[in-house]
Design an enzyme around this catalytic site. Structure first.
Site, PDB file in Angstrom:
ATOM      1  N   ASP A  93       0.838  -1.199   0.000  1.00 51.10           N
ATOM      2  CA  ASP A  93       0.000   0.000   0.000  1.00 51.10           C
ATOM      3  C   ASP A  93       0.878   1.256   0.000  1.00 51.10           C
ATOM      4  OD1 ASP A  93      -2.294   1.588   0.323  1.00 51.10           O
ATOM      5  OD2 ASP A  93      -3.229   0.048   1.554  1.00 51.10           O
TER       6      ASP A  93
ATOM      7  N   ASP B 225     -10.557   2.875  -3.113  1.00 52.73           N
ATOM      8  CA  ASP B 225     -11.219   1.651  -2.632  1.00 52.73           C
ATOM      9  C   ASP B 225     -12.626   1.500  -3.210  1.00 52.73           C
ATOM     10  OD1 ASP B 225      -8.946   1.500  -1.173  1.00 52.73           O
ATOM     11  OD2 ASP B 225      -9.962   1.123   0.736  1.00 52.73           O
TER      12      ASP B 225
HETATM   13  C1  GAL Z   1      -6.303   0.785   1.690  1.00 52.64           C
HETATM   14  C2  GAL Z   1      -6.440  -0.199   0.561  1.00 52.64           C
HETATM   15  C3  GAL Z   1      -7.476  -1.228   0.958  1.00 52.64           C
HETATM   16  C4  GAL Z   1      -7.020  -1.912   2.219  1.00 52.64           C
HETATM   17  C5  GAL Z   1      -6.747  -0.885   3.296  1.00 52.64           C
HETATM   18  C6  GAL Z   1      -6.150  -1.490   4.547  1.00 52.64           C
HETATM   19  O1  GAL Z   1      -5.365   1.759   1.361  1.00 52.64           O
HETATM   20  O2  GAL Z   1      -6.816   0.478  -0.598  1.00 52.64           O
HETATM   21  O3  GAL Z   1      -7.682  -2.146  -0.085  1.00 52.64           O
HETATM   22  O4  GAL Z   1      -5.881  -2.646   1.952  1.00 52.64           O
HETATM   23  O5  GAL Z   1      -5.854   0.105   2.841  1.00 52.64           O
HETATM   24  O6  GAL Z   1      -5.957  -0.547   5.548  1.00 52.64           O
END
Ligand code: GAL
Length: 640
Positions: free
Chosen positions: A395, A458
């Site tokens: 991430d 997301d």
């Molecule tokens: C976001 C990501 C999600 C999930 C989340 C976890 O940035 O896009 O899919 O992984 O973090 O905190």
């Protein structure tokens, strides 16, 4: 005299005022989160352009609410705008529609702009429809407020209309009892690496599996079909796999390409985030792996069981389960107490012929505030490999504390660092970049050895979220191919919830067909985001159509592009390795629509054999064919 005074009394009755926040807000459908009374979608005081409002409804684009009136309502009033809480600039547009006619619209509004006042005369109106659109772009950061929203009325108070739910409908026939080998026909691996893979085969058990010309470094379990061992030297190995039961047998040639590329077809599996988010633990991951086998997902090529955020320690936390030392003295990362033994977890997953995935961020902490990789790139990559992980979702979160998310150098830096670390690790690990598409990652994801990269923020389980993401992927197709894929985020089918409380996806059945169809046409990684212990017949059917999955897993690896978009109907098409074309016809309209499809539209003039992939049946040879497609639904065709 008496009659006159009663009349006078009625006339003098004060009109009543109904606050919008007082209705049952579950009737609001919206693109992200849930609607709240008197606070924003994120739970803060309603604030537009610096002004706070005590009452109203905090929602999120695309938001829709329909109220039934009795014709005696008088007036609708509200202050509308984008809530100041949105972290970045979104854009929204508000609409007030009476009995199907738009009476007021705000135009596009952005963060920081003062609220606009809306007054609409409701006399004689039976249906009041309040909509917040996404301002013409996507729904990211579109926190929208109907502040001080009231309906003045004389008769009955307004009643919210709950939308009539579409019933699940199953399109795909059950797989036959005879053996059938499914899944991708090409596999990629690097030489000398640990290897595990399971022959995906439907049909009655017991089944006996066989493999002709299996490299000697690999072995096959003839009962389960699990192939394991170490990959051979670089080269292409065509292995003839067989599956036999009391009713018959099937064979399939599978090309194992041992070289420098992995993920030759988009990864297929499960990820914990869209269902459990912070509530993930070892037991839930094992149950997901069990469900792969029990529900038969493995028989269709579903393979990766991936832990998302929330497995490491929260720094400075006193929580007995989540707190504690974040790393060992030598710097190796520690798990929190919900994951007591990662090695035993991956061994369990591998024992079923499945692969395991994990998550981290290049910053000091993950998006959820758990310890992540900054300053320990090689050590973490090594640890994931030692634990036996086969997939890392990496991430961006909190890396903004290190470098501003601006300019290609900054955006690429953490992904190059992890690329270098993974290159030193003796394990095949799918490298999944998750930085939401910043800096047009599709243009450079492959150059940092990314096997896939998120192209968007997301996803949520709403039509507006799924469709705005899915239908905005046109143009990215030229950057994807075997080993490197665009990732429009995980699947929102089945029971999802991002936490301990799960709910059935808010996508209608037709919208779910569109979701899987579009993602398959896009060659997207398919990561199921639901609780696999709660798979119902519809969801299972949706996820196990081998002809549909074969489009996603097509070895040519050329994703679809949009061929046309007109009056809510979109046609997307992609070439397949066997010389045919896969074509998706999508109805983005809110009502069923009749569509005429001509193969010539996708470059195939004249008559062609057309196969309906969801129903797995040939329709005949046509130069023109008509479909009536449900609201938000689709057809997926193969044209020869
Ligand atoms: C976001 C990501 C999600 C999930 C989340 C976890 O940035 O896009 O899919 O992984 O973090 O905190």
């Amino acid at each position: 005299m008496l009659a006159l005074s009663v009349l006078a009394l009625v006339a003098a009755l004060p009109q009543q005022t109904f606050r919008l926040g007082d209705i049952d807000l579950s009737a609001v459908s919206q693109g992200w989160g849930v609607a709240h009374k008197d606070v924003s979608v994120d739970g803060h005081p309603l604030t537009i352009g610096g002004t706070q409002y005590a009452h109203g409804v905090g929602t999120h684009a695309v938001s829709q609410l329909t109220l039934s009136l009795d014709g005696k309502a008088i007036q609708f009033d509200a202050w509308v705008g984008l809530d100041d809480e949105a972290l970045q600039e979104g854009s929204v547009d508000f609409h007030v529609v009476c009995d199907g006619k738009e009476k007021w619209s705000s135009g596009v509004m952005r963060k920081g702009e003062p609220a606009k006042h809306v007054t609409v005369d409701l006399r004689g109106v039976k249906t009041l429809y309040l909509k917040v659109g996404d301002g013409g772009d996507d729904i990211n950061y579109d926190h929208a407020d109907w502040a001080d929203a009231v309906v003045k009325y004389d008769g009955k108070p307004p009643k919210p209309q709950q939308t009539v739910k579409e019933k699940p409908y199953i399109l795909t026939p059950k797989a036959p009892h005879t053996p059938r080998i499914n899944g991708p026909v090409v596999l990629g691996a690097r030489p000398g690496r640990e290897f595990v893979w399971r022959i995906p085969a439907t049909g009655d058990r017991p089944m006996a599996f066989s493999a002709e010309i299996l490299p000697s470094t690999l072995k096959l379990d003839p009962v389960t079909g699990v192939v394991s061992g170490t990959t051979p030297n670089a080269g292409t190995y065509t292995i003839r796999f067989g599956a036999k039961n009391r009713l018959g047998e099937d064979h399939r040639d599978i090309r194992l390409t041992v070289g420098d590329r992995i993920a030759l077809t988009p990864p297929m599996g499960w990820n914990s985030w869209n269902c459990f988010a912070t509530a993930v633990d070892d037991a839930k991951v094992r149950l997901a792996a069990d469900a792969f086998v029990k529900a038969g997902l493995v028989d269709h090529g579903w393979q990766y069981v991936n832990i998302d955020d929330c497995w490491s320690v929260i720094p400075h936390s006193n929580d007995p389960v989540l707190g504690g030392p974040t790393r060992n003295e030598d710097g190796t990362i520690r798990t929190n107490k919900k994951f007591p033994d990662m090695k035993s977890l991956t061994t369990y997953i591998h024992s079923m012929g499945l692969r395991a995935g994990i998550y981290s961020s290049p910053g000091p902490t993950t998006c959820g505030g758990y310890t992540s990789t900054y300053g320990h790139e090689l050590q973490d990559a090594q640890q994931w490999a030692n634990w036996g992980f086969d997939y890392i979702k990496y991430d961006w979160c909190s890396y903004s504390e290190i470098l501003k998310p601006e300019g290609l150098d900054n955006l690429q830096k953490p992904y190059k660092d992890m690329q270098a670390a993974l290159a030193q690790v003796n394990r095949d690990i799918v490298y999944s970049l998750c930085q939401y598409g910043m800096g047009d990652v599709w243009k450079w994801g492959e150059s940092v050895n990314g096997n896939c990269w998120r192209t968007t923020g997301d996803i949520g389980d709403s039509w507006s979220s799924m469709s705005s993401i899915g239908f905005s992927q046109d143009g990215h197709e030229k950057y994807a191919g075997p080993g490197h894929w665009n990732d429009p985020d995980m699947l929102v089918v089945g029971w999802v919830g991002w936490g301990p409380q799960l709910h059935p996806t808010r996508l209608t059945p037709s919208e779910q067909y569109t979701h899987i169809t579009l993602w398959s046409l896009l060659s997207a990684p398919l990561l199921i985001g639901c609780d696999l212990t709660k798979l119902d017949d519809f969801t299972l059917n949706l996820l196990t159509n081998d002809e549909v999955l074969a489009v996603d897993q097509d070895p040519l690896g050329q994703p679809a592009h949009r061929v046309s978009a007109k009056e809510g109907i979109e046609v997307w098409a992609r070439p397949l390795a066997d010389g045919t074309k896969a074509v998706g016809l999508f109805n983005r309209n809110d009502e069923a629509t009749t569509v005429v499809f001509r193969p010539s539209e996708v470059g195939l003039p004249g008559s062609h054999l057309i196969r309906d992939l969801w129903r797995q049946k040939g329709l005949g040879s046509f130069s023109e064919v008509m479909f009536t497609i449900r609201a938000h639904g689709c057809e997926l065709l193969k044209v020869k």
